[in-house]
Design a protein around this motif. Structure first.
Motif, mmCIF file in Angstrom:
data_model
loop_
_atom_site.group_PDB
_atom_site.id
_atom_site.type_symbol
_atom_site.label_atom_id
_atom_site.label_comp_id
_atom_site.label_asym_id
_atom_site.label_seq_id
_atom_site.Cartn_x
_atom_site.Cartn_y
_atom_site.Cartn_z
ATOM 1 N N THR A 45 29.661 50.917 46.368
ATOM 2 C CA THR A 45 28.328 51.174 46.238
ATOM 3 C C THR A 45 27.644 49.981 45.859
ATOM 4 N N LEU A 46 28.285 48.892 45.196
ATOM 5 C CA LEU A 46 27.590 47.526 44.990
ATOM 6 C C LEU A 46 27.643 46.643 46.138
ATOM 7 N N HIS A 47 28.132 47.179 47.323
ATOM 8 C CA HIS A 47 28.170 46.310 48.561
ATOM 9 C C HIS A 47 28.972 44.710 48.512
ATOM 10 N N PRO A 48 30.161 44.877 47.937
ATOM 11 C CA PRO A 48 30.553 43.708 47.900
ATOM 12 C C PRO A 48 31.149 43.172 49.264
ATOM 13 N N ARG A 49 31.174 41.692 49.497
ATOM 14 C CA ARG A 49 31.512 41.423 50.614
ATOM 15 C C ARG A 49 32.980 41.489 50.949
ATOM 16 N N ARG A 50 33.755 41.443 49.831
ATOM 17 C CA ARG A 50 35.314 41.363 49.978
ATOM 18 C C ARG A 50 35.714 42.219 48.600
ATOM 19 N N ILE A 51 36.744 42.785 48.742
ATOM 20 C CA ILE A 51 37.440 43.489 47.582
ATOM 21 C C ILE A 51 38.882 42.909 47.649
ATOM 22 N N ARG A 52 39.382 42.361 46.400
ATOM 23 C CA ARG A 52 40.656 41.645 46.556
ATOM 24 C C ARG A 52 41.340 42.341 45.212
ATOM 25 N N ALA A 53 43.025 42.281 45.488
ATOM 26 C CA ALA A 53 43.854 42.224 44.327
ATOM 27 C C ALA A 53 45.095 41.077 44.512
ATOM 28 N N LEU A 54 45.096 40.899 43.398
ATOM 29 C CA LEU A 54 46.280 39.584 43.224
ATOM 30 C C LEU A 54 47.608 40.165 42.719
ATOM 31 N N ILE A 55 48.601 40.323 43.528
ATOM 32 C CA ILE A 55 49.718 41.042 43.268
ATOM 33 C C ILE A 55 51.111 39.884 43.276
ATOM 34 N N HIS A 56 51.890 39.915 42.348
ATOM 35 C CA HIS A 56 53.247 38.956 42.422
ATOM 36 C C HIS A 56 53.894 39.531 43.514
ATOM 37 N N PRO A 57 54.273 38.390 44.423
ATOM 38 C CA PRO A 57 54.987 38.680 45.546
ATOM 39 C C PRO A 57 56.351 39.704 45.640
ATOM 40 N N ASP A 58 56.744 39.673 44.282
ATOM 41 C CA ASP A 58 58.108 40.543 44.123
ATOM 42 C C ASP A 58 57.785 41.889 43.618
ATOM 43 N N HIS A 59 56.404 42.363 43.555
ATOM 44 C CA HIS A 59 55.934 43.565 42.992
ATOM 45 C C HIS A 59 55.821 44.680 44.199
ATOM 46 N N ALA A 60 56.757 45.363 44.411
ATOM 47 C CA ALA A 60 56.894 46.064 45.459
ATOM 48 C C ALA A 60 56.025 47.236 45.465
ATOM 49 N N ALA A 61 56.083 47.764 44.372
ATOM 50 C CA ALA A 61 55.229 49.085 43.754
ATOM 51 C C ALA A 61 53.774 48.870 43.999
ATOM 52 N N SER A 62 53.483 47.624 43.585
ATOM 53 C CA SER A 62 51.814 47.442 43.563
ATOM 54 C C SER A 62 51.413 46.955 44.733
ATOM 55 N N ALA A 63 52.468 46.368 45.693
ATOM 56 C CA ALA A 63 52.284 46.147 46.857
ATOM 57 C C ALA A 63 51.894 47.466 47.848
ATOM 58 N N ARG A 64 52.796 48.590 47.595
ATOM 59 C CA ARG A 64 52.617 49.823 48.046
ATOM 60 C C ARG A 64 51.052 50.390 47.645
ATOM 61 N N VAL A 65 50.832 50.240 46.626
ATOM 62 C CA VAL A 65 49.531 50.828 45.979
ATOM 63 C C VAL A 65 48.526 50.112 46.833
ATOM 64 N N ALA A 66 48.694 48.679 46.890
ATOM 65 C CA ALA A 66 47.531 47.858 47.536
ATOM 66 C C ALA A 66 47.265 48.508 49.286
ATOM 67 N N GLU A 67 48.433 48.629 49.934
ATOM 68 C CA GLU A 67 48.582 49.060 51.129
ATOM 69 C C GLU A 67 47.698 50.647 51.193
ATOM 70 N N ARG A 68 48.203 51.380 50.341
ATOM 71 C CA ARG A 68 47.612 52.779 50.165
ATOM 72 C C ARG A 68 46.213 52.783 50.008
ATOM 73 N N LEU A 69 45.567 51.668 49.402
ATOM 74 C CA LEU A 69 44.198 51.430 49.308
ATOM 75 C C LEU A 69 43.392 50.919 50.304
ATOM 76 N N GLY A 70 44.252 50.721 51.477
ATOM 77 C CA GLY A 70 43.688 49.934 52.597
ATOM 78 C C GLY A 70 43.490 48.400 52.310
ATOM 79 N N LEU A 71 44.034 47.888 51.374
ATOM 80 C CA LEU A 71 44.053 46.298 51.405
ATOM 81 C C LEU A 71 45.196 45.632 52.077
ATOM 82 N N ALA A 72 44.775 44.511 52.691
ATOM 83 C CA ALA A 72 46.003 43.914 53.638
ATOM 84 C C ALA A 72 46.416 42.614 52.918
ATOM 85 N N ARG A 73 47.851 42.302 53.026
ATOM 86 C CA ARG A 73 48.298 41.293 52.494
ATOM 87 C C ARG A 73 47.814 39.905 53.329
ATOM 88 N N THR A 74 47.440 38.823 52.505
ATOM 89 C CA THR A 74 47.056 37.658 53.143
ATOM 90 C C THR A 74 48.331 36.681 52.740
#
Length: 183
Positions: A128-157
């Motif tokens: 609702t704030l109209h951000p240009r981008r939404i990001r999350a920073l996740i430790h490369p070995d943290h598989a559980a947080s990576a799965r959460v990010a994927e389910r949220l529609g975030l893509a790994r860069t």
């Protein structure tokens, strides 16, 4: 700069309350497991340290005012127990609003979808704030947080910040951001 304030949010199973210093009493238990710090570093906070942290965070912005801070305590509706948090930092980059999001759920409640459910509610609110981008920073070995990010529609860069992988939404074209925010 005037930053927005966190608002109470609700989901089917969870209540998200804007952070207050009084939450430290409950959160000291939710944040007490050493395993929570495997990927994010540090160690369980002391009560005094957590109260000081919540005092700073509940102000809603960095001391210089350049970053907005939004923090929610995640509460289970059934037990009324605080089980974690979701937070977002807001900043401007080349005139565009960027929202960084992070989540943490106490180990006894992990694996039940609480991180996705709570973070989805926050993402909907952030949009609702109209951000240009939404990001999350996740430790490369943290598989559980990576799965959460994927389910949220975030893509790994391929980008790394402080040793953590940047996950993000696709950028919203600046003309759409301007139209939707009334600029």
């Amino acid at each position: 700069m005037t930053w927005p304030s966190a608002e109470p949010l609700e989901t089917a199973r969870l209540l998200l309350e804007p952070l207050a210093v009084r939450h430290a009493i409950e959160m000291i238990n939710a944040l007490g497991a050493q395993e929570l710090y495997r990927y994010i570093g540090g160690e369980p906070p002391s009560m005094k340290g957590l109260q000081a942290q919540y005092e700073r965070q509940s102000r809603g912005q960095s001391p210089d005012g350049k970053t907005g801070w939004l923090n929610w305590i995640v509460r289970d509706r059934t037990s009324d127990r605080a089980i974690g948090f979701v937070q977002s930092s807001l900043s401007y980059n080349d005139g565009a609003l960027i929202a960084d999001i992070a989540w943490l759920i106490t180990p006894s409640e992990q694996g039940r979808g609480a991180a996705v459910e709570a973070s989805s509610a926050v993402l909907d609110w952030l949009r609702t704030l109209h951000p240009r981008r939404i990001r999350a920073l996740i430790h490369p070995d943290h598989a559980a947080s990576a799965r959460v990010a994927e389910r949220l529609g975030l893509a790994r860069t391929s980008a790394l910040v402080g040793g953590e992988t940047v996950w993000e939404t696709a950028p919203i074209p600046s003309d759409v951001v301007k139209r939707s925010s009334g600029q």
